[in-house]
Design a protein around this motif. Structure first.
Motif, PDB file in Angstrom:
ATOM      1  N   LEU A 135       0.805  -1.221   0.000  1.00 20.69           N
ATOM      2  CA  LEU A 135       0.000   0.000   0.000  1.00 20.69           C
ATOM      3  C   LEU A 135       0.841   1.275   0.000  1.00 20.69           C
ATOM      4  CD1 LEU A 135      -2.743  -1.114   2.558  1.00 20.69           C
ATOM      5  CD2 LEU A 135      -2.874  -1.136   0.064  1.00 20.69           C
ATOM      6  N   ILE A 136       2.147   1.130  -0.136  1.00 19.96           N
ATOM      7  CA  ILE A 136       3.042   2.290  -0.174  1.00 19.96           C
ATOM      8  C   ILE A 136       2.620   3.247  -1.293  1.00 19.96           C
ATOM      9  CG2 ILE A 136       5.387   2.997  -0.802  1.00 19.96           C
ATOM     10  CD1 ILE A 136       5.320   2.018   1.997  1.00 19.96           C
ATOM     11  N   GLU A 137       2.572   4.541  -0.955  1.00 21.31           N
ATOM     12  CA  GLU A 137       2.213   5.566  -1.945  1.00 21.31           C
ATOM     13  C   GLU A 137       3.403   6.411  -2.382  1.00 21.31           C
ATOM     14  OE1 GLU A 137      -0.931   7.788  -0.162  1.00 21.31           O
ATOM     15  OE2 GLU A 137      -2.418   6.188  -0.408  1.00 21.31           O
ATOM     16  N   THR A 138       4.498   6.396  -1.631  1.00 21.53           N
ATOM     17  CA  THR A 138       5.691   7.151  -2.008  1.00 21.53           C
ATOM     18  C   THR A 138       6.195   6.656  -3.370  1.00 21.53           C
ATOM     19  OG1 THR A 138       6.329   7.555   0.273  1.00 21.53           O
ATOM     20  CG2 THR A 138       8.073   7.686  -1.364  1.00 21.53           C
ATOM     21  N   THR A 139       6.517   7.594  -4.252  1.00 16.14           N
ATOM     22  CA  THR A 139       6.914   7.225  -5.615  1.00 16.14           C
ATOM     23  C   THR A 139       8.323   7.705  -5.932  1.00 16.14           C
ATOM     24  OG1 THR A 139       5.954   9.258  -6.525  1.00 16.14           O
ATOM     25  CG2 THR A 139       4.548   7.288  -6.461  1.00 16.14           C
ATOM     26  N   LEU A 140       8.995   6.925  -6.764  1.00 21.07           N
ATOM     27  CA  LEU A 140      10.271   7.312  -7.338  1.00 21.07           C
ATOM     28  C   LEU A 140      10.089   7.285  -8.847  1.00 21.07           C
ATOM     29  CD1 LEU A 140      13.282   7.979  -6.711  1.00 21.07           C
ATOM     30  CD2 LEU A 140      13.758   5.565  -7.175  1.00 21.07           C
ATOM     31  N   LEU A 149      11.812  11.788  -5.919  1.00 20.54           N
ATOM     32  CA  LEU A 149      11.159  11.063  -4.833  1.00 20.54           C
ATOM     33  C   LEU A 149      10.069  11.944  -4.234  1.00 20.54           C
ATOM     34  CD1 LEU A 149      11.557   8.329  -3.297  1.00 20.54           C
ATOM     35  CD2 LEU A 149      13.103   9.562  -1.763  1.00 20.54           C
ATOM     36  N   ASP A 150       8.841  11.407  -4.139  1.00 19.92           N
ATOM     37  CA  ASP A 150       7.710  12.144  -3.567  1.00 19.92           C
ATOM     38  C   ASP A 150       6.926  11.236  -2.639  1.00 19.92           C
ATOM     39  OD1 ASP A 150       7.339  14.930  -4.856  1.00 19.92           O
ATOM     40  OD2 ASP A 150       7.761  13.636  -6.579  1.00 19.92           O
ATOM     41  N   GLY A 151       6.590  11.756  -1.465  1.00 23.00           N
ATOM     42  CA  GLY A 151       5.778  10.982  -0.539  1.00 23.00           C
ATOM     43  C   GLY A 151       5.996  11.413   0.898  1.00 23.00           C
ATOM     44  N   CYS A 177      14.246   0.399  -2.987  1.00 23.58           N
ATOM     45  CA  CYS A 177      14.815   1.114  -1.847  1.00 23.58           C
ATOM     46  C   CYS A 177      15.825   2.107  -2.404  1.00 23.58           C
ATOM     47  CB  CYS A 177      15.508   0.160  -0.888  1.00 23.58           C
ATOM     48  SG  CYS A 177      14.390  -0.815   0.130  1.00 23.58           S
ATOM     49  N   CYS A 178      15.816   3.296  -1.862  1.00 26.24           N
ATOM     50  CA  CYS A 178      16.776   4.298  -2.324  1.00 26.24           C
ATOM     51  C   CYS A 178      17.306   5.089  -1.134  1.00 26.24           C
ATOM     52  CB  CYS A 178      16.158   5.225  -3.358  1.00 26.24           C
ATOM     53  SG  CYS A 178      14.678   6.073  -2.802  1.00 26.24           S
ATOM     54  N   CYS A 211      12.152  15.509  -4.297  1.00 25.44           N
ATOM     55  CA  CYS A 211      13.540  15.256  -3.892  1.00 25.44           C
ATOM     56  C   CYS A 211      14.291  14.600  -5.054  1.00 25.44           C
ATOM     57  CB  CYS A 211      13.580  14.341  -2.671  1.00 25.44           C
ATOM     58  SG  CYS A 211      13.020  15.105  -1.138  1.00 25.44           S
ATOM     59  N   ARG A 212      15.202  15.311  -5.616  1.00 21.05           N
ATOM     60  CA  ARG A 212      15.985  14.779  -6.736  1.00 21.05           C
ATOM     61  C   ARG A 212      17.141  13.936  -6.199  1.00 21.05           C
ATOM     62  NH1 ARG A 212      15.279  16.608 -11.778  1.00 21.05           N
ATOM     63  NH2 ARG A 212      13.701  18.229 -12.099  1.00 21.05           N
ATOM     64  N   ILE A 213      17.247  12.727  -6.698  1.00 28.73           N
ATOM     65  CA  ILE A 213      18.356  11.857  -6.313  1.00 28.73           C
ATOM     66  C   ILE A 213      18.986  11.274  -7.568  1.00 28.73           C
ATOM     67  CG2 ILE A 213      17.285  11.280  -4.090  1.00 28.73           C
ATOM     68  CD1 ILE A 213      16.617   8.540  -5.266  1.00 28.73           C
TER      69      ILE A 213
END
Length: 396
Positions: A135-140, A149-151, A177-178, A211-213
């Protein structure tokens, strides 16, 4: 427990108990009141090498075995679950990089983590995603030559203090994972206070907005995270939490025993009453059982035994439930004294509930363990057209 250990392990155990206890046993109640671990404590952990205990010597760590690490977590748990949690979450990130990081990630980051120049934390939990990480909503997402990266992550242990975050996110190609640095301009970290337990663990809300990675901040391959990376990190965490529970239960038993040997009621010392004898006996027996399960799990991990995951799950399942049950009984037996905030029993009582939730609730662990236990108990002939073979422990 000494009969479960080699002579060298027993000496190691005594040494870490003495070191941690001498340094900080009198301070933990202040940390809980202030809801933070002082920087001098973090610096002490770094100077003692504890933040690199799980990292190979080639990268500046101590390279301790799984048994030695377990005994460290037990010693830390005797003093403070929050202190033990600092080393645990830092170690979860370090262990992930040791096993699955790229050559560049290991060369650059492991010496920083081993020395404590960088403190690491794991960001997984979200508003809707706890045990069910699907159910993770954070996206890369890919954007130009990099990623974005957003979330929002909740309940990141030592998120307030961390310099580096291992973030679980989803991509079009599967979960990843980042690594996210604290200095990233799109990152906002907010304290979460007023928790039931682990009050000094500096838990935080971690918000990522654009967040730029760099591509080399991704650990492993897309889709690799849920099946390989997170189970590896969680196994380290569950192993640590099981041992922490043993240390906390040992402290609860010591506090309870001192009180019932001293106090009198109805003409007798408390320990002479049958009800109190039930409490102390059950606590002592379960403590020995939890220790044995933890040593068994540690040895399986050290030997790369295929059964190691099951043994770690069993140790976490038993130790944390025993701790929660007996912490409540310790406070009960100690009466008003056990309910005082300055007494360790009250803190253990609060922390015990949290330990029984983090790194997998009993209900989740039952979901994971039941298929393994049932098939093993049923024997090798099970599955040859016999009733019930459709059970795969699948998600409901």
């Amino acid at each position: 427990m000494e009969n479960l250990l080699t002579q060298a392990e027993a000496r190691h155990h005594s040494a870490v108990i003495a070191s941690v206890g001498t340094a900080w046993a009198a301070d933990s109640r202040v940390w809980e009141r202030d809801e933070r671990l002082p920087e001098e404590v973090v610096a002490w952990c770094a100077a003692e090498g504890l933040l690199g205990a799980m990292i190979p010597r080639a990268y500046g760590g101590l390279g301790w075995s799984a048994v030695e690490l377990g005994l460290l977590y037990e010693a830390l748990g005797r003093v403070s679950a929050s202190l033990a949690s600092l080393v645990n979450v830092h170690g979860m990130v370090a262990q992930t990089l040791v096993r699955w990081g790229s050559g560049g990630q290991r060369e650059e980051l492991l010496p920083e983590l081993a020395s404590g120049r960088k403190i690491a934390a794991v960001s997984m939990t979200e508003r809707q995603a706890g045990s069910d990480l699907s159910l993770i909503e954070t996206t890369l997402t890919g954007q130009g030559s990099g990623h974005v990266l957003d979330g929002t992550k909740l309940y990141t242990t030592f998120g307030q203090r961390a310099d580096l975050y291992l973030v679980y996110a989803r991509t079009a190609g599967g979960p990843v994972c980042c690594l996210l640095d604290r200095t990233n301009p799109g990152l906002t970290v907010s304290p979460i206070t007023g928790l039931l337990g682990l009050r000094a663990a500096q838990v935080a809300r971690v918000e990522m907005r654009g967040c730029r990675i760099e591509p080399d901040a991704v650990v492993g391959k897309p889709g690799f995270a849920q099946s390989v990376l997170l189970p590896h990190a969680l196994e380290h965490g569950r192993h640590a939490v099981a041992w922490m529970a043993v240390g906390m239960l040992s402290s609860a038993l010591a506090s309870c025993s001192a009180a019932v040997l001293e106090r009198r009621a109805f003409g007798r010392v408390l320990v002479e009453h049958g009800q109190i004898q039930n409490i102390v006996t059950a606590m002592g027996v379960d403590l020995e059982a939890a220790r044995a399960l933890c040593v068994q799990a540690s040895r399986a991990m050290a030997a790369a035994d295929p059964a190691a995951t099951r043994k770690v799950l069993m140790a976490k399942y038993f130790a944390c439930q025993a701790l929660e049950r007996h912490a409540a009984q310790a406070v009960q037996a100690m009466g008003a004294r056990g309910a005082l905030e300055d007494d360790g029993a009250s803190r253990i009582y609060r922390d015990a509930k949290v330990l029984n939730i983090i790194e997998g609730t009993p209900q989740l662990l039952e979901r994971l363990l039941t298929p393994q236990i049932a098939r093993e108990a049923a024997g090798p002939s099970w599955g040859n057209g016999r009733p019930g073979t459709a059970f795969h422990g699948r998600k409901g």
